[in-house]
Design an enzyme around this catalytic site. Structure first.
Site, PDB file in Angstrom:
ATOM      1  N   GLU A   1      77.484  74.179  36.950  1.00  0.00           N
ATOM      2  CA  GLU A   1      77.743  72.735  36.294  1.00  0.00           C
ATOM      3  C   GLU A   1      76.260  71.773  36.458  1.00  0.00           C
ATOM      4  OE1 GLU A   1      79.701  72.213  34.379  1.00  0.00           O
ATOM      5  OE2 GLU A   1      81.406  73.584  34.915  1.00  0.00           O
TER       6      GLU A   1
ATOM      7  N   MET B   1      83.997  72.115  26.868  1.00  0.00           N
ATOM      8  CA  MET B   1      84.244  73.487  27.635  1.00  0.00           C
ATOM      9  C   MET B   1      83.540  74.454  27.222  1.00  0.00           C
ATOM     10  SD  MET B   1      85.580  74.982  30.115  1.00  0.00           S
ATOM     11  CE  MET B   1      85.326  76.774  30.253  1.00  0.00           C
ATOM     12  N   GLU B   2      82.833  75.271  27.825  1.00  0.00           N
ATOM     13  CA  GLU B   2      81.744  76.162  27.384  1.00  0.00           C
ATOM     14  C   GLU B   2      82.246  77.424  27.209  1.00  0.00           C
ATOM     15  OE1 GLU B   2      81.801  76.552  32.076  1.00  0.00           O
ATOM     16  OE2 GLU B   2      82.032  74.568  30.652  1.00  0.00           O
ATOM     17  N   ASN B   3      83.575  77.595  26.405  1.00  0.00           N
ATOM     18  CA  ASN B   3      83.829  79.001  26.034  1.00  0.00           C
ATOM     19  C   ASN B   3      82.988  79.710  25.156  1.00  0.00           C
ATOM     20  OD1 ASN B   3      86.636  78.175  26.580  1.00  0.00           O
ATOM     21  ND2 ASN B   3      86.607  76.773  24.750  1.00  0.00           N
TER      22      ASN B   3
ATOM     23  N   HIS C   1      75.147  76.364  29.189  1.00  0.00           N
ATOM     24  CA  HIS C   1      76.231  77.299  29.823  1.00  0.00           C
ATOM     25  C   HIS C   1      76.432  78.571  28.971  1.00  0.00           C
ATOM     26  CE1 HIS C   1      78.054  75.315  33.121  1.00  0.00           C
ATOM     27  NE2 HIS C   1      78.613  74.271  32.330  1.00  0.00           N
TER      28      HIS C   1
ATOM     29  N   HIS D   1      74.420  70.536  27.396  1.00  0.00           N
ATOM     30  CA  HIS D   1      75.141  71.119  28.737  1.00  0.00           C
ATOM     31  C   HIS D   1      76.068  72.336  28.217  1.00  0.00           C
ATOM     32  CE1 HIS D   1      77.133  70.451  32.574  1.00  0.00           C
ATOM     33  NE2 HIS D   1      78.001  71.033  31.888  1.00  0.00           N
ATOM     34  N   GLU D   2      77.099  72.216  27.229  1.00  0.00           N
ATOM     35  CA  GLU D   2      77.530  73.501  27.073  1.00  0.00           C
ATOM     36  C   GLU D   2      76.805  74.470  26.096  1.00  0.00           C
ATOM     37  OE1 GLU D   2      80.710  73.254  28.147  1.00  0.00           O
ATOM     38  OE2 GLU D   2      80.214  71.036  28.578  1.00  0.00           O
TER      39      GLU D   2
ATOM     40  N   GLU E   1      89.661  77.068  31.922  1.00  0.00           N
ATOM     41  CA  GLU E   1      89.208  76.597  33.392  1.00  0.00           C
ATOM     42  C   GLU E   1      89.898  75.591  34.048  1.00  0.00           C
ATOM     43  OE1 GLU E   1      84.605  76.118  35.108  1.00  0.00           O
ATOM     44  OE2 GLU E   1      85.036  74.896  33.580  1.00  0.00           O
TER      45      GLU E   1
END
Length: 862
Positions: free
Chosen positions: A329, A274-276, A310, A306-307, A138
């Site tokens: 976000e 990071m939300e992979n 997502h 949070h992730e 991202e």
């Protein structure tokens, strides 16, 4: 020439033309340990072969696919070889004469490993000398690893095949297969966007478990480097993860959408996480090597949640274009904190206090910069979005979502979200899709709400207007709303907005401030009457926006302010304390409260503050106020007062407590007298002891850093400490300590390593910058102002975005608070012709100087 940029118009044209079906990506990482490619050329590259199948809506149409690579060896479209030298330019491969319907493209390239945290990052652990890889895509960096249509609305399935060194583990979005001959063949993913694909590879340590619900089992994995394995508290991380699975699946009414869930703690990571899809990467500083306060565990848990949020909002359903990044976000932030606040058995039911105290203050700060923008920002190209991961996108957006939930009702909000996920699973959406679903479930018309909250910039101020009779009975009560002028240079006009707020009435009882009444109402327009309070005795404190439902600056009436000033630490609940602290900080930043008065307020109340996150925030804010907002002639007096108080609190704190550790760090950060520095030296050497205080690895480095910055620790001391901690973290701390030393030679060496060379990896560069800028060294740093302005544009144009932004922001002469710095900035802005992104960062930094000058003037007048 587009360079590496992509405009929204280009993306929209490409989306109208193409439907992407599937990628097959074959990567040869077998040379990763040595750092070169498979043929041993040693150029820090790896072979990438991509086959992508896609449909074109038109015959004979032209388009392009994105790729950032040192070399392209083969481009074959529908079986026909194209001349790579001819079609590969400006990080794009031109594709002409497409067939109507199905097309197939094959691209073979050498792609490059990075040390910037973008693309495929390669790191060698000094403990075991093993290489560790991870991807970070991202916003637009999948194209650094494979040829891709790099925009979120061209979803596809992805099938990765990876050749890796012997003994390595490879993790991707799909479950890990059994390798054969060191080749890992992953099953295709569901339809997802390029930016959430991922590969993590290396001899990682792992712990495995499962999440089980309603007959379904989801495999869970946690990974880190072996050198961190002894510190990995996997059970705690799994517990938070399971709590999130339970709460999100119930609230979203949609089962977890991927086949497994791995969380990978990776080195030198630029962001928090990071939300992979199914393979979340997280900065490995969240594997705590030493004692930390509960606030650190709370922040880590919020990051984990949070992730996880997502996976539904962002990965299952994805924004069409980056102008809805804020929603992506903000939703994850709001729901992660709501999960902490409301999930059964949560360790952090006070999470809205933390939100008010940290995220909200970030939002208010960002919203008062010249670069402030509507939450729903205009994102015209990738350069726009890269500087938009800011306090508006994350914190103001989440604050406004909290306001929206109060406005429509929590049950109605989640019913709308449930309909939204079901309607748009594995697809792309716009804001209007979510608002439509919420209008349906709530019965509220959200068009006006959206226009005023999401399409305008700035903060409203709410003030109480109270009249009482001779007996102290309220005869009139109203809430006045103001829309202050936007900062100079900001676009748009100030507007009044609809607010859903609570008004809290507090009385002193037994020395404590206790809430006796709460009224929730809609505030709209300039003046809103609150008849419910008329005829009642005036309480000791009236707090607008109690429970922090809305996003607004709040001011206290004169009587309430007097009571709060004397009794701020006496609120029985943490949230009204946090709101009052935040209001005082806001007034200090605005020059309405002198820094010396803010210091007095904090010192009078912080000893009663039980919330450790609030305590640590106050530590940071007081130090910042003294360094930047205090009148220069009084600053040293203020710092001396603060440091003495910190030592007093440290000695008085309960042995072994979070408060003791927090005060130890606060004291170490500002120790200044010979006696205080002797204490730091003694704690480091073991000749001094404070009962219950563990002087562990991380605290030792805090002591070394301050001793280095004050000239008490030389290279020999720093090297000896690094010898005790021969890890990547130790290398970062040592680099920072060296740069912090108060000598011209140390500063020159640090400057040269960052500005004149581009060899430092991202984390070391960040550490050196952090050490270089010392608030006690203004005179030593003054000559670098001119050097900064001479170098910054070339750095911006020649370095990757992450590396350039670190330098542009971190080395700006923020400590040189003077008209001369403003003039130098203005001269540079007038002559340098910077890109829009760099201009924005520079005007934000300039605004910090302007604010500090105003606050210093207010402090001097006190």
């Amino acid at each position: 020439m587009p360079g590496t940029n992509l405009t929204r118009d280009e993306a929209q044209r490409r989306a109208r033309l193409l439907t992407v079906d599937a990628y097959e990506v074959d990567l040869d990482l077998s040379g990763a340990q040595e750092g070169g490619d498979a043929d041993g050329s040693g150029h820090g590259t790896f072979r990438s072969a991509t086959t992508v199948r896609f449909d074109s809506a038109e015959a004979g149409a032209d388009t392009f696919i994105d790729l950032v690579a040192p070399a392209v060896h083969e481009v074959r479209l529908n079986g026909e070889a194209l001349d790579a030298a001819e079609v590969f330019k400006d990080s794009r491969i031109a594709l002409t004469g497409l067939r109507a319907g199905r097309n197939e493209l094959r691209v073979v390239a050498d792609c490059a490993y990075t040390n910037t945290g973008e693309g495929l990052h390669r790191f060698v652990d000094p403990v075991d000398q093993q290489a560790y890889l991870y991807t970070q895509f991202e916003v637009p960096d999948a194209r650094r690893v494979y040829a891709s249509f790099e925009q979120p609305d061209l979803k596809a399935t992805f099938q990765f095949t990876v050749k890796a060194p012997e003994g390595w583990t490879v993790i991707s979005n799909s479950p890990a297969p059994e390798p054969g001959d060191n080749i890992w063949r992953f099953e295709p993913t569901p339809r997802i966007s390029t930016y959430i694909t991922a590969l993590i590879a290396g001899p990682y340590h792992s712990v495995h478990s499962t999440y089980e619900k309603d007959g379904r089992t989801v495999p869970l994995g946690i990974y880190c480097r072996p050198s961190l394995a002894e510190h990995l508290d996997a059970d705690e991380i799994f517990a938070v993860t399971r709590q999130g699975f339970d709460w999100f699946q119930e609230k979203f009414d949609y089962a977890y959408p991927f086949a497994k869930y791995d969380q990978l703690f990776v080195p030198e990571f630029n962001a928090g996480a990071m939300e992979n899809a199914g393979a979340v990467t997280i900065r490995d500083q969240y594997v705590f090597r030493s004692k930390v306060t509960d606030a650190a565990y709370e922040v880590r848990a919020e990051t984990i949640l949070h992730e996880l949020a997502h996976m539904w909002f962002g990965d299952l359903v994805t924004m069409e274009w980056w102008n809805d990044l804020w929603l992506n976000e903000s939703f994850a932030t709001y729901t992660s904190i709501a999960c902490q606040a409301y999930a059964p058995g949560s360790k952090w039911p006070h999470s809205w206090t933390t939100f008010a105290n940290s995220m909200k203050t970030w939002a208010y700060r960002q919203d008062q910069l010249p670069s402030t923008h509507p939450i729903m920002a205009e994102i015209n190209d990738l350069d726009d979005v890269l500087v938009n991961f800011d306090g508006i996108t994350y914190a103001k957006g989440a604050s406004v979502l909290k306001q929206l939930v109060a406005y429509v009702g929590m049950d109605e909000f989640f019913q709308g979200v449930q309909a939204y996920f079901k309607a748009h699973a594995y697809g792309n959406t716009r804001l209007s899709d979510l608002l439509g679903a919420l209008e349906e479930t709530s019965g509220r018309d959200l068009k006006t709400w959206s226009k005023k909250w999401l399409e305008t910039a700035g903060i409203n101020i709410l003030r109480p207007e109270i009249e009482v009779d001779a007996q102290g009975v309220i005869t009139s009560f109203a809430v006045r709303q103001e829309a202050p002028a936007l900062p100079a240079g900001a676009k748009g006009e100030p507007v009044l907005r609809p607010h859903r707020i609570a008004v809290g009435a507090y009385e002193l009882a037994g020395g404590k401030l206790v809430r006796t009444e709460r009224i929730e109402l809609d505030v709209d327009g300039e003046l809103t009457a609150v008849p419910q309070l008329v005829g009642k005795a005036r309480p000791a404190v009236i707090l607008l926006n109690d429970d922090d439902l809305s996003y607004a600056k709040v001011r206290l009436d004169e009587e309430s302010l007097k009571t709060v000033t004397e009794h701020l630490g006496d609120f029985t609940e943490s949230l009204p304390r946090a709101l009052s602290w935040a209001s005082a900080w806001d007034m200090t930043r605005d020059g309405e409260l002198a820094t010396r008065d803010y210091l007095s307020l904090v010192l009078s109340g912080i000893g009663k503050e039980s919330d450790i996150g609030v305590v640590q925030s106050l530590h940071r804010q007081v130090k910042l106020a003294l360094d930047l907002y205090a009148a220069p002639e009084w600053r040293e007096t203020g710092l001396a007062t603060w440091t003495a108080a910190a030592l007093e609190q440290l000695r008085a704190a309960k042995p072994g407590s979070d408060h003791q550790l927090a005060w130890a760090r606060a004291f170490a950060a500002s120790a200044r007298t010979d006696e205080q520095l002797d204490l730091l030296q003694g704690l480091l050497e073991g000749t001094e002891e404070i009962s219950g205080l563990a002087v562990d690895t991380e605290l030792r480095w805090s002591l070394v850093h301050r001793l280095a910055a004050t000239g008490r620790a030389d290279e020999k001391t720093i090297a000896a400490e690094l010898d005790r901690d021969k890890t990547s973290a130790g290398e970062r701390y040592a680099a920072s300590a060296r740069a912090a030393r108060p000598t011209a030679e140390a500063k020159d060496a640090a400057w040269a390593s960052v500005v004149e060379s581009d060899q430092l990896p991202n984390s070391l560069q960040e550490s050196v910058i952090g050490g270089f800028v010392q608030t006690d060294q203004r005179e030593l740093l003054a000559p670098y102002t001119a050097k900064y302005f001479a170098a910054v544009k070339d750095i911006w144009n020649s370095r990757s975005h992450e590396m350039a932004q670190q330098i542009a922001v971190g080395l700006y002469p923020a400590l040189q608070v003077s008209q001369e710095t403003l003039d130098a900035t203005d001269a540079w802005l007038a002559s340098a012709e910077p890109s829009a992104a760099l201009r924005r960062l520079m005007t934000e930094s300039r605004a910090g100087i302007e604010r500090a000058l105003k606050a210093q003037k207010a402090d001097a007048a006190a």
